[in-house]
Design an enzyme around this catalytic site. Structure first.
Site, PDB file in Angstrom:
ATOM      1  N   GLU A   9       3.167   7.247  -1.996  1.00  0.00           N
ATOM      2  CA  GLU A   9       3.855   5.953  -1.916  1.00  0.00           C
ATOM      3  C   GLU A   9       4.745   5.656  -3.122  1.00  0.00           C
ATOM      4  OE1 GLU A   9      -0.340   4.580  -0.427  1.00  0.00           O
ATOM      5  OE2 GLU A   9       0.401   6.137  -1.728  1.00  0.00           O
ATOM      6  N   ASP A  82      -2.444   6.438   0.130  1.00  0.00           N
ATOM      7  CA  ASP A  82      -3.791   5.995  -0.246  1.00  0.00           C
ATOM      8  C   ASP A  82      -4.758   6.084   0.931  1.00  0.00           C
ATOM      9  OD1 ASP A  82      -2.953   5.479  -2.822  1.00  0.00           O
ATOM     10  OD2 ASP A  82      -2.489   3.376  -2.417  1.00  0.00           O
ATOM     11  N   ASP A  84      -6.954   3.920   2.108  1.00  0.00           N
ATOM     12  CA  ASP A  84      -7.382   2.720   2.824  1.00  0.00           C
ATOM     13  C   ASP A  84      -6.532   2.543   4.085  1.00  0.00           C
ATOM     14  OD1 ASP A  84      -4.971   1.996   1.773  1.00  0.00           O
ATOM     15  OD2 ASP A  84      -5.750   0.434   0.455  1.00  0.00           O
ATOM     16  N   GLU A  86      -4.125   0.478   4.787  1.00  0.00           N
ATOM     17  CA  GLU A  86      -2.696   0.357   4.512  1.00  0.00           C
ATOM     18  C   GLU A  86      -2.083   1.743   4.290  1.00  0.00           C
ATOM     19  OE1 GLU A  86       0.375  -2.594   4.075  1.00  0.00           O
ATOM     20  OE2 GLU A  86      -1.753  -2.858   4.466  1.00  0.00           O
ATOM     21  N   TYR A 287      -9.324   4.881  -7.446  1.00  0.00           N
ATOM     22  CA  TYR A 287      -8.565   3.952  -6.615  1.00  0.00           C
ATOM     23  C   TYR A 287      -9.084   2.526  -6.774  1.00  0.00           C
ATOM     24  CZ  TYR A 287      -5.902   2.288  -2.608  1.00  0.00           C
ATOM     25  OH  TYR A 287      -5.021   1.612  -1.798  1.00  0.00           O
ATOM     26  N   ARG A 289      -8.523  -0.325  -4.981  1.00  0.00           N
ATOM     27  CA  ARG A 289      -8.804  -1.227  -3.852  1.00  0.00           C
ATOM     28  C   ARG A 289     -10.028  -0.716  -3.118  1.00  0.00           C
ATOM     29  NH1 ARG A 289      -3.044  -0.946  -3.423  1.00  0.00           N
ATOM     30  NH2 ARG A 289      -2.111  -2.875  -4.201  1.00  0.00           N
ATOM     31  N   HIS A 332     -14.236   5.268  -1.168  1.00  0.00           N
ATOM     32  CA  HIS A 332     -15.649   5.623  -1.089  1.00  0.00           C
ATOM     33  C   HIS A 332     -16.373   5.491  -2.415  1.00  0.00           C
ATOM     34  CE1 HIS A 332     -14.617   7.002   2.838  1.00  0.00           C
ATOM     35  NE2 HIS A 332     -13.806   7.917   2.379  1.00  0.00           N
TER      36      HIS A 332
END
Length: 856
Positions: A9, A82, A84, A86, A287, A289, A332
């Protein structure tokens, strides 16, 4: 030809990853999402399963073109967004928009940017998880439906340019309800009794501070107790000594990191996430989030080694925390340093401080409990006095994790540190030196800080780790909520002091209700909230919003179809919108009638106007036009009185003359001001425009004139509209209400009129080129694909109703346009005859697209 193309991203992430991969890998960035719903269109095909209609924004077309060209040259494309929902959606959009081939496309995920993690991901690619994509798509579609259908209702019923959102409106409701609790709070007084006792032992004098175990409601009760204590004797009663343990907090999740960074570092929620993003992308933390508190086996082992080397074996206690959050679906692992052996990092001051916080919390979570000894001593009173005094003390026998870290708290005045008590024995006599009865008041509920709001939202199950920061940012940007400093009010409290058998009565003053940098609703926020609570109670109900999040979790787990979930919501929601839109009310939403103007007998009211809170004398039905005045920033339509409102109409008022020019004071859209000689001077905070006098206004006028003089570097007689000015970021050219940057290689003091004209001409020419370039791109840009990633062809270009009512304001009445659009469920208001404007429909060309299967 590149053998492998890796797409991430962000450029920062791309730069870090490229260091860990060989020459056969080329890493490029998508700069976030490359495709989204159209900004101004509804972009959802309601009749055909709520299929979203996506487009590639103009500012992303160049990126998409470059990625598509690189993908065609590569043997294998690795989608490394990523992990997640999103991120999964970004990978799916890339796969679809770049027209990638399933055979040579791989999806990889990692929760830390380290060489081992990335190489492990390359060895274990997977398919795009359509369940995660659908969960993100469901959130996007539901939020678009709520925003596009609710916002026009607010425009018609309250004022233009308002917006509503499924999560943002609930967050505003929390803040509004807390503000109402504060407004309705009535403090109750009671007397807190504390005493200082002493004892002598082996030539030493020991002091014991204790508190009476009852609060006394009245001054008479407090005086009566002190009178009794004059002749009382005091002795040690029961002594309780008990061991206690204190355990460390778990490693950080997104929510707890935001809360602790606010308490300990003073960071806003948005600031925390921005700094954490930089730390993650540079490979320093995992990560950021996540709602998991789990640590990998490797991380736990590394922490054990680090603790043993730094503090000793007795400080080690490995733990694995369980994630309590229902539907935890993000990364995780908890937020931790990628390399726990790295105690400090290079970077900005903010990055260093946040990293240190994360490192300490991670290490502390794997350290031994702190061992304490808590002692409670009861002090009995003779003469049959009801109640007793109690003294408490705490001793740390082994500091354990406290050597590194102690979790903060949002509670005010909560850290009452207990000291060490002297050795005492049961029935031992004590001497009272002093007893103080202090009048204390119950505390009102505290306003939310950003961190406290995140904590409350998490408790209620509203939103998810990725949504907290954007939600708070949105409600503040929309001016529904603001960070406010409240000065508080002076309050008198009573103190009764008993010393040497004499009671002294005194009063002191304190400031009560002061707040600094806390979240408070604006008048607009309160009116919007009240309207939504009245007409859309189910949509902004806390439990309903939490249930919607659970539905998203079920979609992510593959247990529910996203279209069905949206359809169920729409069947309930849309009829309420239709009904509320056609409803007529006597007063505008949020309007408060205060009474009558004693001079004219006309109605006086306050309400939300186009530019905020305003007062009005008269009504629209009267022959004479209404009079209007803006409320001051310190005033609220909820609390302003009739008398205060009428004073606003005394503005603008004349203060006198200065240099033979009239001086006026008034209030406008941007607050109170002074006007003199055609120029405006803003009044500083704390100065009341209704009270200011001429001698106070003149220094403000002179200060503004001085500032304006210092701003002008040079003027030209031949070109009065052109000036060289001194701005916040250095000198610039001002010409006909436009500003022009001065090139760094030009000396400001040497610029002639011709030089300035050339700089302006060159800048205007560059702007024209950019405009032509963007127009050309817009024409050549292809319409993007939409729909589900299945082998079937789906027609996603069906006509979608563009709601022009969203653009209409109460002030403009436009002729209704007849439409020939195909009926959608959004338009079904069977047999209802209305005088409302017909919705215009924008036809979109039907385009069938074949969406390929997700990659392996």
């Amino acid at each position: 030809m590149d053998k492998n193309l890796v797409i991430v991203e962000s450029p920062a992430k791309a730069k870090t990853i490229e260091k860990f991969l060989g020459k056969e890998f080329h890493v490029m960035s998508s700069y976030g999402h490359i495709r989204d719903l159209k900004k101004k269109d509804f972009s959802i095909d309601v009749e055909n399963g709520f299929i979203p209609i996506y487009e590639i924004p103009s500012d992303k077309k160049k990126v998409v073109s470059e990625l598509k060209a690189a993908a065609k040259k590569a043997e294998t494309v690795w989608l490394a967004s990523d992990e997640d929902r999103e991120g999964e959606a970004i990978s799916w959009h890339l796969y679809d928009a770049l027209e990638l081939n399933e055979d040579n496309t791989r999806r990889i995920v990692f929760h830390e940017i380290t060489k081992d993690a990335i190489q492990q991901a390359i060895r274990n690619p997977r398919r795009i998880d359509r369940n995660l994509v659908d969960a993100q798509q469901a959130r996007r579609v539901l939020d678009r439906i709520v925003g596009f259908e609710l916002s026009p209702v607010l425009w018609r019923k309250i004022k233009p340019a308002l917006s509503a959102g499924r999560v943002q409106s609930v967050a505003v409701r929390l803040i509004v309800e807390r503000e109402r609790d504060i407004q309705n709070f009535r403090p109750e007084a009671a007397y807190r009794i504390t005493a200082l006792f002493t004892k002598e032992e082996n030539g030493h004098r020991y002091e014991i501070r204790a508190e009476y175990n009852r609060r006394l409601k009245t001054k008479a009760e407090a005086l009566a107790l002190l009178e009794n204590l004059k002749t009382s004797t005091f002795a040690v009663g029961d002594v309780h000594v008990r061991p206690a343990k204190k355990s460390p907090a778990p490693p950080f999740t997104t929510s707890t990191l935001q809360q602790e960074a606010s308490r300990k570092l003073g960071f806003s929620v948005g600031q925390t996430m921005m700094v954490a993003q930089r730390l993650y992308e540079s490979g320093k933390i995992t990560y950021m989030r996540t709602d998991s508190v789990h640590l990998s086996t490797l991380a736990v082992g590394t922490a054990r080694t680090e603790i043993g080397e730094q503090y000793g074996e007795q400080y080690i206690k490995s733990r694995q925390y369980a994630t309590r959050s229902k539907g935890a679906q993000e990364a995780h692992e908890a937020i931790r340093p990628t390399y726990i052996s790295t105690h400090a990092i290079e970077g900005t001051a903010q990055e260093k401080r946040l990293y240190e916080l994360i490192w300490k919390r991670t290490i502390a979570s794997q350290m031994a409990d702190a061992e304490l000894e808590r002692t409670t001593v009861d002090i009995t009173i003779s003469d049959s006095v009801a109640g007793k005094f109690t003294a408490s003390g705490e001793v740390i026998k082994f500091d354990g994790f406290l050597r590194v870290y102690l979790e903060g708290t949002d509670e005010e005045n909560s850290e009452n540190e207990e000291g060490l008590l002297p050795p005492v024995k049961k029935d031992e006599q004590l001497t009272m030196q002093e007893t103080v009865a202090t009048q204390r008041f119950t505390q009102r509920p505290p306003r939310y800080t950003e961190a406290a709001l995140v904590r409350k939202m998490e408790e209620l199950g509203i939103g998810r780790p990725s949504t907290y920061a954007p939600t708070i940012s949105t409600i503040m940007h929309r001016e529904y909520v603001e960070k406010r400093n409240v000065e508080g009010e002076e309050r008198t409290y009573n103190i009764l002091t008993l010393r040497k058998s004499v009671i002294r009565d005194s009063d002191k003053k304190e400031i009560a209700g002061a707040d600094k940098n806390k979240l408070a609703p604006t008048d607009t926020g309160m009116v919007v909230n009240d309207f939504l609570v009245e007409y859309f109670p189910s949509v902004i109900d806390y439990n309903f919003t939490a249930e919607v999040e659970k539905d998203f979790d079920k979609i992510a787990e593959g247990k529910e179809q996203w279209n069905k979930s949206i359809s169920d919501f729409y069947k309930m929601f849309h009829p309420i919108v239709e009904e509320t839109s056609q409803m007529r009310t006597e007063h505008k939403a949020g309007e408060r009638v205060l009474g009558e103007d004693p001079r004219t007998g006309r109605q006086v009211s306050v309400k939300i106007g186009r530019y905020g809170a305003m007062a009005q004398i008269g009504t629209q039905d009267e022959t004479e036009k209404p009079l209007f005045a803006s409320l001051q920033k310190t005033q609220s339509i909820e609390t302003i009185t009739l008398e205060e409102t009428l004073k606003l109409f005394e503005l603008p008022r004349t203060l006198g003359e200065f240099r033979e020019k009239e001086v006026l004071v008034g209030t406008g859209r941007f607050g109170p001001y002074i006007r003199h000689d055609g120029k405006f001077v803003s009044l500083p905070r704390g100065i009341d425009p209704l009270e200011i006098q001429l001698d106070e206004a003149i220094p403000l006028i002179e200060a503004k004139e001085k500032k304006d003089r210092e701003k002008i570097i040079r003027t030209f007689e031949e070109e009065p509209d052109l000036q060289i000015l001194n701005g916040r970021y250095g000198p610039y050219i001002g010409y006909k209400k436009s500003n022009y940057k001065i090139p760094k290689d030009r000396k400001t003091e040497e610029l002639s009129l011709e030089d300035c004209r050339k700089i302006i001409a060159d800048a205007d020419a560059d702007k024209a080129k950019e405009k032509d370039k963007s127009k050309g791109k817009g024409k050549s840009g292809k319409e993007s694909k939409t729909g589900r990633s299945t082998a079937k062809k789906t027609a996603t270009g069906k006509s979608t109703a563009k709601k022009t009512s969203a653009k209409k304001t109460a002030a403009k009445k436009t002729t209704a346009k007849k439409t020939t659009a195909k009926k959608t469920t959004a338009k079904k208001t069977a047999a209802k005859k209305t005088t409302t404007k017909t919705t215009a429909v924008k036809k979109t060309s039907a385009k069938k697209t074949t969406v390929k299967k997700s990659p392996a």
